[in-house]
Design a protein around this motif. Structure first.
Motif, PDB file in Angstrom:
ATOM      1  N   ALA A  20      13.097  25.727 -36.702  1.00 51.94           N
ATOM      2  CA  ALA A  20      12.415  25.122 -35.557  1.00 51.94           C
ATOM      3  C   ALA A  20      10.682  24.891 -35.727  1.00 51.94           C
ATOM      4  CB  ALA A  20      12.840  25.686 -34.056  1.00 51.94           C
TER       5      ALA A  20
ATOM      6  N   ASN B 286      13.043  17.764 -36.464  1.00 56.47           N
ATOM      7  CA  ASN B 286      14.012  18.041 -37.381  1.00 56.47           C
ATOM      8  C   ASN B 286      15.372  17.618 -37.035  1.00 56.47           C
ATOM      9  OD1 ASN B 286      15.228  20.321 -36.416  1.00 56.47           O
ATOM     10  ND2 ASN B 286      13.837  21.702 -37.494  1.00 56.47           N
ATOM     11  N   LEU B 287      16.202  17.837 -38.132  1.00 56.98           N
ATOM     12  CA  LEU B 287      17.299  17.369 -37.881  1.00 56.98           C
ATOM     13  C   LEU B 287      18.441  18.238 -36.878  1.00 56.98           C
ATOM     14  CD1 LEU B 287      19.347  16.789 -41.553  1.00 56.98           C
ATOM     15  CD2 LEU B 287      18.852  15.238 -39.666  1.00 56.98           C
ATOM     16  N   TYR B 288      17.949  19.386 -36.428  1.00 54.81           N
ATOM     17  CA  TYR B 288      18.571  20.155 -35.481  1.00 54.81           C
ATOM     18  C   TYR B 288      17.983  20.108 -34.472  1.00 54.81           C
ATOM     19  CZ  TYR B 288      20.196  21.438 -40.297  1.00 54.81           C
ATOM     20  OH  TYR B 288      20.636  21.458 -41.223  1.00 54.81           O
ATOM     21  N   SER B 289      16.974  19.325 -34.042  1.00 57.39           N
ATOM     22  CA  SER B 289      16.261  19.194 -32.602  1.00 57.39           C
ATOM     23  C   SER B 289      17.014  18.377 -31.690  1.00 57.39           C
ATOM     24  CB  SER B 289      14.859  18.559 -32.996  1.00 57.39           C
ATOM     25  OG  SER B 289      14.939  17.522 -33.378  1.00 57.39           O
TER      26      SER B 289
ATOM     27  N   SER C  53      19.748  18.937 -45.975  1.00 53.48           N
ATOM     28  CA  SER C  53      19.900  20.298 -45.218  1.00 53.48           C
ATOM     29  C   SER C  53      19.020  20.216 -44.227  1.00 53.48           C
ATOM     30  CB  SER C  53      19.253  21.503 -46.102  1.00 53.48           C
ATOM     31  OG  SER C  53      20.490  21.680 -47.065  1.00 53.48           O
ATOM     32  N   ASN C  54      17.801  19.686 -44.259  1.00 54.41           N
ATOM     33  CA  ASN C  54      16.790  19.393 -43.106  1.00 54.41           C
ATOM     34  C   ASN C  54      16.000  17.889 -43.576  1.00 54.41           C
ATOM     35  OD1 ASN C  54      15.450  19.725 -40.868  1.00 54.41           O
ATOM     36  ND2 ASN C  54      14.694  21.842 -41.409  1.00 54.41           N
TER      37      ASN C  54
ATOM     38  N   ILE D 181      18.727  28.282 -37.662  1.00 55.36           N
ATOM     39  CA  ILE D 181      18.024  26.909 -37.146  1.00 55.36           C
ATOM     40  C   ILE D 181      16.741  27.315 -36.379  1.00 55.36           C
ATOM     41  CG2 ILE D 181      18.712  25.506 -35.391  1.00 55.36           C
ATOM     42  CD1 ILE D 181      19.839  25.011 -38.029  1.00 55.36           C
TER      43      ILE D 181
ATOM     44  N   PRO E  66      17.672  25.555 -43.914  1.00 58.70           N
ATOM     45  CA  PRO E  66      18.671  26.445 -43.229  1.00 58.70           C
ATOM     46  C   PRO E  66      19.750  27.021 -44.034  1.00 58.70           C
ATOM     47  CG  PRO E  66      18.745  24.254 -42.177  1.00 58.70           C
ATOM     48  CD  PRO E  66      17.676  24.074 -43.257  1.00 58.70           C
ATOM     49  N   ASN E  67      20.221  26.354 -44.929  1.00 57.14           N
ATOM     50  CA  ASN E  67      21.549  26.447 -45.884  1.00 57.14           C
ATOM     51  C   ASN E  67      20.954  27.833 -46.554  1.00 57.14           C
ATOM     52  OD1 ASN E  67      22.010  23.335 -45.643  1.00 57.14           O
ATOM     53  ND2 ASN E  67      23.766  24.538 -45.341  1.00 57.14           N
TER      54      ASN E  67
ATOM     55  N   TRP F  84      23.784  31.247 -38.951  1.00 58.60           N
ATOM     56  CA  TRP F  84      23.328  29.862 -38.862  1.00 58.60           C
ATOM     57  C   TRP F  84      22.352  29.639 -37.873  1.00 58.60           C
ATOM     58  CZ3 TRP F  84      22.794  25.854 -41.785  1.00 58.60           C
ATOM     59  CH2 TRP F  84      22.592  24.669 -41.364  1.00 58.60           C
ATOM     60  N   ASP F  85      22.858  30.131 -36.514  1.00 60.09           N
ATOM     61  CA  ASP F  85      22.003  30.124 -35.648  1.00 60.09           C
ATOM     62  C   ASP F  85      20.411  30.507 -35.628  1.00 60.09           C
ATOM     63  OD1 ASP F  85      23.797  28.595 -34.060  1.00 60.09           O
ATOM     64  OD2 ASP F  85      24.503  30.188 -32.858  1.00 60.09           O
TER      65      ASP F  85
END
Lengths: 245, 215
Positions: B187, B60-63, B50-51, B183, B196-197, B179-180
């Protein structure tokens, strides 16, 4: 951290990012309360400022204020330990290091977390109580040890009183028969601390992820309970360097 | 990182939250650990965490970071921090790391009973446990438990309670989706174990319960 007042447009977007609520409006601009700020750098890393008005304070690496950064910014590497963060490898590498061996326990008292932070005089209340109780087995590799002026009294260096950090960890390693005495001492001093602290106990496991019953018995009989979630070293590590390298 | 064992929330929610760390030990298996950690990183990445973060890059994965950038940053001493949102994914990841047999310490932070079950199923013999005896002192100064279940997902306390409230407010206003919002909350966590899940599920439960006057 500082916010350049001549650049700030007063949008306030940075304010919710501060873990300690140190950013507030003053004369329609956001400003950082230098007394409250832990120098964790969260506001800067968020990259939320539309005009890039957030900067590190020019005094952030001056002693003793630098301790705020070392003990609050997870990206800062402590000058003494060379490790990022405010603790040690504790139980995480115990399968390799055997720091806490059979018949021993580690106790970690993390003062300031979650969410509150602390003035260092609060951690001194705990170190003094531990010293009075004859508990001196504080982990030598923890950066916190450098704050202590006199291990026999638990006094911190006087210039540190008044400094604030997000958290600092007192780590102790003892034989299991000392655990009761330590937990009792911690329980006694808890009401004097004007912040919060998390308490951890780590120990080697018996086969089948079984916690040694004598450890659980002490925890329970001293009026503590343990959470259903824990941090577990899965036993997959091994050493290949000489220990002193 | 000591704090990962103090993640708060309901048992049901913690069932979908397992942090996993890969940790070379200074002076013991630090030198030469880079290529080994890289191989473990490649494996874990494919198990859909998930991260995830590597200590040498801290993104992180969402950066927006590319996998190649992450792998290239790995050097001796690099540590991996990641989090899985199902027991099955964690089991697959642990099973894969066991098979690789790189000799680097592996730590799981999660429900002890579930980890015990997984260890038995894949033939692992856990070595050390770090038990949380809870929070003490001025607990009256803490933010409420529903906010703490978000803030304690960061191992270093970088998620501000005010940010959780701000995200809830923006979701209620229709400016963000769940979801946003998650995220945004993930951060500030530079240790990469904010899930985040799980956060999305918790926001879904929490958003209707909050009213605007609370902030």
């Amino acid at each position: 951290m500082i916010i350049r007042q001549e650049t700030c447009v007063g949008c306030g977007r940075c304010q919710p990012y501060c873990p300690t609520n140190a950013i507030h409006f003053q004369d329609l601009k956001s400003t950082v309360d230098q007394e409250v700020c832990y120098e964790c750098g969260c506001c800067l890393r968020a990259q939320i400022c539309p005009v890039e008005a957030i900067e590190e304070s020019p005094h952030v690496y001056e002693y003793p204020r630098a301790l705020r950064k070392y003990f609050s910014d997870p990206n800062a590497t402590h000058a003494l330990t060379g490790i990022q963060g405010r603790g040690t490898e504790e139980s995480k590498t115990n399968d390799v290091t055997h720091r806490v061996g059979p018949g021993e326990v580690g106790v970690a008292i993390e003062v300031g977390r979650p969410n509150i932070g602390m003035d260092l005089k609060n951690i001194q209340k705990i170190t003094r109580a531990l010293a009075r109780a004859g508990i001196h087995e504080i982990e030598p590799n923890n950066p916190f040890l450098d704050m202590i002026q006199d291990p026999l009294t638990g006094d911190l260096k006087p210039e540190l009183i008044g400094e604030r950090v997000l958290s600092a960890i007192i780590e102790i390693q003892v034989k299991r028969d000392r655990l009761r005495h330590i937990l009792r001492t911690i329980k006694g001093v808890a009401r004097e601390v004007d912040s919060v602290f998390c308490l951890d106990v780590y120990t080697m496991l018996e086969p089948g992820l079984t916690v040694p019953p004598e450890v659980l018995e002490v925890i329970e009989s001293e009026g503590f309970s343990w959470r259903p979630n824990a941090k577990i070293n899965m036993g997959l590590g091994r050493a290949w360097e000489r220990k002193n390298s | 990182m000591t704090h990962s064992l103090h993640r708060e929330g309901t048992l049901d929610s913690l069932e979908r939250d397992y942090a996993l760390f890969i940790y070379p030990a200074r002076g013991f298996n630090y030198k030469g650990s880079g290529p080994k950690v890289r191989r473990i990183m490649e494996l874990l990445y494919l198990k859909a965490p998930s991260n995830m973060i590597v200590s040498t890059l801290r993104r992180n994965l969402y950066s927006g970071v590319r996998p190649e950038e992450v792998l290239e940053s790995i050097q001796d001493g690099a540590r991996i921090y990641c989090v899985f949102n199902t027991r099955e994914k964690l089991k697959e990841a642990l099973s894969g790391v066991k098979k690789l047999d790189e000799g680097i310490s592996v730590v799981v932070s999660g429900l002890s009973d579930r980890v015990r079950g997984i260890a038995a199923e894949i033939g692992l013999n856990p070595h050390t446990i770090n038990l949380s005896l809870g929070i003490h002192g001025r607990t009256d100064r803490l933010p409420p438990p529903d906010i703490r279940q978000f803030t304690t997902m960061c191992g270093h306390g970088m998620i501000a309670p005010a940010l959780v409230r701000d995200v809830i407010r923006r979701i209620k206003k229709g400016r963000l989706n769940l979801w946003d919002g998650s995220i945004i909350l993930a951060a500030p966590c530079t240790c990469g174990i904010y899930n985040p899940n799980r956060s999305q599920e918790m926001l879904q439960e929490l958003v209707p319960l909050y009213t605007f006057h609370r902030w």
